[in-house]
Design a protein around this motif. Sequence first.
Motif, PDB file in Angstrom:
ATOM      1  N   ASP A 271      15.524  10.266  18.944  1.00 22.70           N
ATOM      2  CA  ASP A 271      15.326   9.928  17.531  1.00 22.70           C
ATOM      3  C   ASP A 271      14.050   9.138  17.283  1.00 22.70           C
ATOM      4  OD1 ASP A 271      17.651  11.182  16.828  1.00 22.70           O
ATOM      5  OD2 ASP A 271      18.883   9.364  16.930  1.00 22.70           O
ATOM      6  N   MET A 272      13.318   8.770  18.329  1.00 21.76           N
ATOM      7  CA  MET A 272      12.098   7.988  18.140  1.00 21.76           C
ATOM      8  C   MET A 272      11.024   8.779  17.404  1.00 21.76           C
ATOM      9  SD  MET A 272      11.790   5.801  21.704  1.00 21.76           S
ATOM     10  CE  MET A 272      10.426   4.832  21.058  1.00 21.76           C
ATOM     11  N   LYS A 273      11.071  10.097  17.499  1.00 22.44           N
ATOM     12  CA  LYS A 273      10.099  10.913  16.773  1.00 22.44           C
ATOM     13  C   LYS A 273      10.331  10.831  15.263  1.00 22.44           C
ATOM     14  CE  LYS A 273      12.933  15.046  17.544  1.00 22.44           C
ATOM     15  NZ  LYS A 273      12.961  16.397  18.176  1.00 22.44           N
ATOM     16  N   HIS A 274      11.528  10.374  14.881  1.00 22.28           N
ATOM     17  CA  HIS A 274      11.838  10.180  13.469  1.00 22.28           C
ATOM     18  C   HIS A 274      11.669   8.718  13.042  1.00 22.28           C
ATOM     19  CE1 HIS A 274      13.282  14.253  13.373  1.00 22.28           C
ATOM     20  NE2 HIS A 274      14.241  14.003  14.246  1.00 22.28           N
TER      21      HIS A 274
ATOM     22  N   VAL B 105       0.846  -1.177   0.000  1.00 27.01           N
ATOM     23  CA  VAL B 105       0.000   0.000   0.000  1.00 27.01           C
ATOM     24  C   VAL B 105       0.890   1.237   0.000  1.00 27.01           C
ATOM     25  CG1 VAL B 105      -1.786   1.269   1.245  1.00 27.01           C
ATOM     26  CG2 VAL B 105      -1.808  -1.239   1.225  1.00 27.01           C
ATOM     27  N   GLN B 106       0.598   2.165  -0.909  1.00 25.88           N
ATOM     28  CA  GLN B 106       1.416   3.364  -1.009  1.00 25.88           C
ATOM     29  C   GLN B 106       1.307   4.176   0.273  1.00 25.88           C
ATOM     30  OE1 GLN B 106       0.463   5.812  -4.339  1.00 25.88           O
ATOM     31  NE2 GLN B 106       2.195   7.211  -4.039  1.00 25.88           N
ATOM     32  N   GLY B 107       2.451   4.576   0.829  1.00 26.88           N
ATOM     33  CA  GLY B 107       2.465   5.377   2.041  1.00 26.88           C
ATOM     34  C   GLY B 107       2.378   4.568   3.320  1.00 26.88           C
ATOM     35  N   GLU B 108       2.312   3.247   3.231  1.00 26.16           N
ATOM     36  CA  GLU B 108       2.217   2.423   4.437  1.00 26.16           C
ATOM     37  C   GLU B 108       3.545   2.443   5.196  1.00 26.16           C
ATOM     38  OE1 GLU B 108       0.767  -2.069   5.712  1.00 26.16           O
ATOM     39  OE2 GLU B 108       1.490  -1.683   3.682  1.00 26.16           O
ATOM     40  N   VAL B 109       3.450   2.574   6.521  1.00 27.47           N
ATOM     41  CA  VAL B 109       4.648   2.603   7.362  1.00 27.47           C
ATOM     42  C   VAL B 109       5.117   1.175   7.613  1.00 27.47           C
ATOM     43  CG1 VAL B 109       5.598   3.334   9.572  1.00 27.47           C
ATOM     44  CG2 VAL B 109       3.879   4.742   8.436  1.00 27.47           C
ATOM     45  N   LEU B 110       6.395   0.918   7.407  1.00 27.20           N
ATOM     46  CA  LEU B 110       6.960  -0.417   7.561  1.00 27.20           C
ATOM     47  C   LEU B 110       8.068  -0.404   8.603  1.00 27.20           C
ATOM     48  CD1 LEU B 110       7.340  -1.374   3.782  1.00 27.20           C
ATOM     49  CD2 LEU B 110       5.364  -1.755   5.253  1.00 27.20           C
ATOM     50  N   VAL B 111       8.162  -1.494   9.376  1.00 33.36           N
ATOM     51  CA  VAL B 111       9.270  -1.681  10.307  1.00 33.36           C
ATOM     52  C   VAL B 111      10.384  -2.407   9.558  1.00 33.36           C
ATOM     53  CG1 VAL B 111      10.012  -2.751  12.459  1.00 33.36           C
ATOM     54  CG2 VAL B 111       7.726  -1.761  12.292  1.00 33.36           C
ATOM     55  N   ILE B 112      11.568  -1.820   9.551  1.00 32.32           N
ATOM     56  CA  ILE B 112      12.684  -2.336   8.750  1.00 32.32           C
ATOM     57  C   ILE B 112      13.900  -2.564   9.642  1.00 32.32           C
ATOM     58  CG2 ILE B 112      14.239  -1.866   6.819  1.00 32.32           C
ATOM     59  CD1 ILE B 112      12.030  -0.096   5.662  1.00 32.32           C
TER      60      ILE B 112
ATOM     61  N   PHE C 264       8.163   8.075  10.887  1.00 32.35           N
ATOM     62  CA  PHE C 264       6.916   8.035  11.659  1.00 32.35           C
ATOM     63  C   PHE C 264       7.256   8.173  13.142  1.00 32.35           C
ATOM     64  CE2 PHE C 264       3.396   5.884  13.817  1.00 32.35           C
ATOM     65  CZ  PHE C 264       2.307   6.477  13.202  1.00 32.35           C
ATOM     66  N   ASP C 265       6.537   9.025  13.845  1.00 31.75           N
ATOM     67  CA  ASP C 265       6.774   9.270  15.270  1.00 31.75           C
ATOM     68  C   ASP C 265       6.218   8.104  16.089  1.00 31.75           C
ATOM     69  OD1 ASP C 265       7.160  10.198  17.810  1.00 31.75           O
ATOM     70  OD2 ASP C 265       6.051  12.078  17.558  1.00 31.75           O
ATOM     71  N   VAL C 266       7.079   7.410  16.828  1.00 33.37           N
ATOM     72  CA  VAL C 266       6.661   6.258  17.629  1.00 33.37           C
ATOM     73  C   VAL C 266       6.780   6.527  19.126  1.00 33.37           C
ATOM     74  CG1 VAL C 266       7.235   4.579  15.844  1.00 33.37           C
ATOM     75  CG2 VAL C 266       8.977   5.267  17.480  1.00 33.37           C
ATOM     76  N   GLN C 267       6.951   7.778  19.513  1.00 34.23           N
ATOM     77  CA  GLN C 267       7.130   8.091  20.932  1.00 34.23           C
ATOM     78  C   GLN C 267       5.917   7.680  21.768  1.00 34.23           C
ATOM     79  OE1 GLN C 267       8.093  12.333  20.513  1.00 34.23           O
ATOM     80  NE2 GLN C 267      10.175  11.905  21.209  1.00 34.23           N
ATOM     81  N   GLY C 268       4.735   7.702  21.193  1.00 34.21           N
ATOM     82  CA  GLY C 268       3.536   7.353  21.939  1.00 34.21           C
ATOM     83  C   GLY C 268       3.110   5.905  21.809  1.00 34.21           C
ATOM     84  N   LEU C 269       3.917   5.075  21.136  1.00 33.60           N
ATOM     85  CA  LEU C 269       3.582   3.664  20.926  1.00 33.60           C
ATOM     86  C   LEU C 269       4.475   2.762  21.775  1.00 33.60           C
ATOM     87  CD1 LEU C 269       3.156   3.600  17.029  1.00 33.60           C
ATOM     88  CD2 LEU C 269       1.371   3.813  18.772  1.00 33.60           C
ATOM     89  N   THR C 270       4.046   1.523  21.900  1.00 32.62           N
ATOM     90  CA  THR C 270       4.835   0.519  22.611  1.00 32.62           C
ATOM     91  C   THR C 270       5.853  -0.103  21.651  1.00 32.62           C
ATOM     92  OG1 THR C 270       3.045  -0.014  24.152  1.00 32.62           O
ATOM     93  CG2 THR C 270       4.755  -1.679  23.855  1.00 32.62           C
ATOM     94  N   VAL C 271       7.096  -0.209  22.111  1.00 32.64           N
ATOM     95  CA  VAL C 271       8.152  -0.840  21.326  1.00 32.64           C
ATOM     96  C   VAL C 271       8.718  -2.010  22.125  1.00 32.64           C
ATOM     97  CG1 VAL C 271      10.389  -0.541  20.208  1.00 32.64           C
ATOM     98  CG2 VAL C 271       8.729   1.336  20.186  1.00 32.64           C
ATOM     99  N   GLU C 272       8.726  -3.178  21.532  1.00 33.08           N
ATOM    100  CA  GLU C 272       9.203  -4.385  22.199  1.00 33.08           C
ATOM    101  C   GLU C 272      10.420  -4.945  21.474  1.00 33.08           C
ATOM    102  OE1 GLU C 272       5.975  -7.099  22.130  1.00 33.08           O
ATOM    103  OE2 GLU C 272       4.626  -5.850  23.352  1.00 33.08           O
TER     104      GLU C 272
END
Length: 232
Positions: free
Chosen positions: A117-120, A31-38, A62-70
Amino acid sequence: MSLNNFYFKDFSFFSLWTFLLCSALSVWTPVQGEVLVIGSDLPIVAAPGDDVILPCHLAPTFDVQGLTVEWSKPDLKPDPSDRLSRVEYVHLYRDRKEVPDMKMASYFRRTELFMDDMKHGNISLKILNVSEEDNGRYRCFIPKLRSRVKAAVVELVVDSNFAKTSTTETPLQTPDPQDTTPTNAGRSSVTVVLLIAFISAVAVAGLIVYFCCHHQNRTHPDDETQKQPLPV
């Protein structure tokens, strides 16, 4: 065979092939514009005692400061003595801070994220003073990310024969938070080429079958037409 039935079969034939091709494209085309974890396609190699960075980021930014990261080790099994089969993490980020209570004891005070850098979209993990016990695959995962690719795996190889370095924070291992180019772009290009070749082969095969059937219908009239009684 009547003309209406012939056209109906032709329409059904092409509808079937169109449906199959559209289904293949919808499954394989991102999907165009979909955010991917790389992550990284190459293993991160270090010597015992090195500080390493396991690269992982989101593209596009994509800003991930408000998400959970495992960060976890997917090859480790839960402790059989634990009735709840709880999963221990290498590093857990939740509610904008680290959660040390659910962390593996061997990684206590040895891991950190790049908070600024999580906001980036940079969710790379730094591990201090690695040892051969740290060998293995590491999985970075964002459970609430609205994407079909929420996780990536990075392999760490700690080799005593590897030349010890002062730090592993080199440009080759540290992803640029502003860089939105996936690290697996080459693999994606090959996949697209193979997909186009597959679709082309299916389309050619469909046309060959269609023209063969069409030619057969023209050279061999319907049996019922041949069996009609001659007028008296």
